[in-house]
Scaffold this motif. Structure first.
Motif, short mmCIF file in Angstrom:
data_model
loop_
_atom_site.label_atom_id
_atom_site.label_comp_id
_atom_site.label_asym_id
_atom_site.label_seq_id
_atom_site.Cartn_x
_atom_site.Cartn_y
_atom_site.Cartn_z
N GLN A 1 0.75 -1.15 -0.01
CA GLN A 1 0.06 -0.01 -0.11
C GLN A 1 0.88 1.36 -0.09
O GLN A 1 0.46 2.34 -0.79
N ARG A 2 1.77 1.37 0.68
CA ARG A 2 2.66 2.43 0.80
C ARG A 2 3.41 2.58 -0.41
O ARG A 2 3.77 3.76 -0.90
N MET A 3 3.98 1.35 -1.04
CA MET A 3 4.53 1.49 -2.43
C MET A 3 3.54 2.07 -3.36
O MET A 3 4.01 2.83 -4.36
N LYS A 4 2.68 1.54 -3.41
CA LYS A 4 1.33 2.22 -4.65
C LYS A 4 0.99 3.67 -4.20
O LYS A 4 1.04 4.57 -5.25
N GLN A 5 0.98 4.12 -3.02
CA GLN A 5 0.69 5.48 -2.71
C GLN A 5 1.90 6.37 -3.14
O GLN A 5 1.73 7.26 -3.85
N ASN A 6 3.12 5.78 -3.08
CA ASN A 6 4.33 6.62 -3.57
C ASN A 6 4.42 6.68 -4.91
O ASN A 6 4.52 7.58 -5.64
N LEU A 7 4.13 5.57 -5.77
CA LEU A 7 4.08 5.56 -7.07
C LEU A 7 3.17 6.43 -7.64
O LEU A 7 3.18 6.98 -8.87
N LEU A 8 1.77 6.38 -7.17
CA LEU A 8 0.73 7.27 -7.63
C LEU A 8 0.95 8.62 -7.58
O LEU A 8 0.23 9.36 -8.43
#
Length: 313
Positions: free
Chosen positions: A160-167
């Protein structure tokens, strides 16, 4: 503002009229267009999937341990062929700490097809890793160690943190406005051919160089690097009368913020991220796993304080 809204409404009306015309004159083309939009929407909503995690070191500007999460993400377009550019997206570096150790995490995303091909070819795999590291150096002005190791875990942190960062890596609003100015014709709507060549460089098919230059460049990363403050906070674990831990309670002070709508909160089982654009940013590794579905948050306007309550799993 009113004229702008009317102009947008006019464009939307024209768009729907064109779709109606297409549905009547070319049902097959209409169906193809709708299916393509649904497919693209599904890809945009899909979460990135971990592939492998690298450990290396940042040598400059400040020496530090670096973890690079390489992931596959359908949101990243695939190259048209082996001789076409390979898209890559690099997330913003995030500093974290565990006990007394401080390290940095950077997320890098490729299209799944690119990584699946690399799984079968060690040369391609090494090349993608080296090129990603070189691009990180050039984009972030880092000097990295040339040696690295593949960790026994596939991701540092949570998905979830990775997705938030890439988004956060969004297309420049100016570019979007320019694209919207172009007249949308029936012929353009009927076509489902996309052009993924923007902001990409060429990945050689058969050549591996020890002095690899940055041949893969991230797609549409134009976010301005704004330095955000870490707000003051208090974290405590609430226990019952038998001293059994029940929940984690975090109070975050956000001076100058008068509405919860300005706060972006993301919670996973093991970490938490709070952001107020261009003002505050707080990332925490949680001391215990929490129930994200039962987590609640409230904003006390008078004290400009955000309170998050997270029951333990």
């Amino acid at each position: 503002m009113e004229s702008s809204s009317k102009g947008l409404l006019t464009q939307v009306t024209q768009f729907w009229n064109l779709l109606d015309d297409l549905a009547e004159s070319n049902p097959e083309g209409y169906e193809k267009f709708i299916q393509q939009q649904l497919k693209e929407g599904e890809q945009l909503c899909a979460a990135p999937e971990p592939w492998l995690c690298l450990q290396t070191r940042i040598l400059k500007p400040k020496e530090k341990i670096l973890f690079i999460n390489l992931c596959q993400w359908k949101r990243i377009p695939a190259p048209q062929s082996n001789t076409h550019p390979v898209p890559l997206s690099i997330g913003r570096p995030e500093d974290r700490s565990e006990t007394s150790d401080v390290y940095t995490v950077i997320d890098v995303a490729y299209n799944p097809d690119v990584l699946q091909a690399a799984d079968k070819d060690q040369v391609k795999k090494d090349q993608l890793i080296q090129m990603a590291m070189k691009c990180i150096e050039e984009k972030l002005q880092f000097t990295l160690s040339h040696s690295y190791s593949i960790t026994n875990f596939r991701i540092k942190g949570s998905i979830q943190r990775m997705k938030q960062n890439l988004l956060r890596m969004q297309t420049d609003p100016t570019d979007l406005r320019e694209k919207m100015k172009k007249e949308l014709t029936l012929e353009q709507i009927s076509s489902t051919v996309s052009n993924p060549d923007d902001f990409q460089l060429l990945l050689p098919k058969d050549e591996v160089s020890s002095k690899t230059r940055c041949l893969i460049e991230e797609i549409s990363s134009t976010e301005s690097q704004v330095e955000m403050k870490e707000p003051a906070y208090e974290l405590k674990i609430v226990a019952d009368q038998n001293e059994k831990p029940l929940k984690i309670e975090i109070k975050v002070e956000l001076p100058g913020i008068n509405s919860a709508s300005l706060c972006d909160l993301s919670v996973s089982e093991d970490d938490l991220l709070i952001e107020v654009p261009e003002k505050y940013r707080l990332y925490l590794n949680l001391p215990a796993s929490v129930d994200t579905e039962m987590t609640t948050a409230k904003f006390i306007k008078e004290k400009a304080t955000l309170i998050i309550i997270m029951p333990l799993v």
